[in-house]
Design a protein around this motif. Sequence first.
Motif, PDB file in Angstrom:
ATOM      1  N   UNK A  14      16.424  86.510  69.780  1.00  0.00           N
ATOM      2  CA  UNK A  14      15.759  86.633  71.084  1.00  0.00           C
ATOM      3  C   UNK A  14      14.352  87.217  70.962  1.00  0.00           C
ATOM      4  N   UNK A  15      13.521  86.874  71.926  1.00  0.00           N
ATOM      5  CA  UNK A  15      12.147  87.370  71.933  1.00  0.00           C
ATOM      6  C   UNK A  15      12.017  88.725  72.620  1.00  0.00           C
ATOM      7  N   UNK A  64      21.056  89.479  64.136  1.00  0.00           N
ATOM      8  CA  UNK A  64      20.869  88.301  64.982  1.00  0.00           C
ATOM      9  C   UNK A  64      20.232  88.657  66.321  1.00  0.00           C
ATOM     10  N   UNK A  65      20.588  89.809  66.877  1.00  0.00           N
ATOM     11  CA  UNK A  65      19.984  90.220  68.150  1.00  0.00           C
ATOM     12  C   UNK A  65      18.533  90.654  67.980  1.00  0.00           C
ATOM     13  N   UNK A  66      18.142  91.037  66.795  1.00  0.00           N
ATOM     14  CA  UNK A  66      16.733  91.350  66.544  1.00  0.00           C
ATOM     15  C   UNK A  66      15.952  90.095  66.185  1.00  0.00           C
ATOM     16  N   UNK A  67      16.562  89.156  65.519  1.00  0.00           N
ATOM     17  CA  UNK A  67      15.869  87.985  64.995  1.00  0.00           C
ATOM     18  C   UNK A  67      15.707  86.873  66.027  1.00  0.00           C
ATOM     19  N   UNK A  80      17.834  94.080  71.402  1.00  0.00           N
ATOM     20  CA  UNK A  80      18.065  94.879  70.197  1.00  0.00           C
ATOM     21  C   UNK A  80      18.996  96.054  70.464  1.00  0.00           C
ATOM     22  N   UNK A  81      19.030  96.520  71.695  1.00  0.00           N
ATOM     23  CA  UNK A  81      19.878  97.662  72.040  1.00  0.00           C
ATOM     24  C   UNK A  81      21.298  97.236  72.394  1.00  0.00           C
ATOM     25  N   UNK A  82      21.554  95.953  72.513  1.00  0.00           N
ATOM     26  CA  UNK A  82      22.873  95.477  72.930  1.00  0.00           C
ATOM     27  C   UNK A  82      24.003  95.809  71.941  1.00  0.00           C
TER      28      UNK A  82
END
Length: 100
Positions: free
Chosen positions: A27-28, A22-25, A33-35
Amino acid sequence: MPIVIGIFCLLPLGIGLVLEYLCCRIPKRRIWRALPPALAVLFVLIVGVGRWNMWTSEEVSPVTQLILFPGLPGIFLLIGCYLGWRLWKWFWRPRVIKGP
């Protein structure tokens, strides 16, 4: 035994996979992605330090307890983050369609 495997292995694996995907898909920005991996490492460190301080006063060795929790769930959480990233890359990579 299946409950232990589910709680310590499969649940963190699934949580890591879903959060990373979900964090890769959604947000822009790439920083999101590192979160999930950063939060996983922070979680393992905080719980590990807390459990280490709890056992420093006792005579029992905390090493085996630290390996079981937070070590095992932390490892599976990081593996889930990696698998979520790979799943995102697999679904959303550019595809080359060859003509006739």
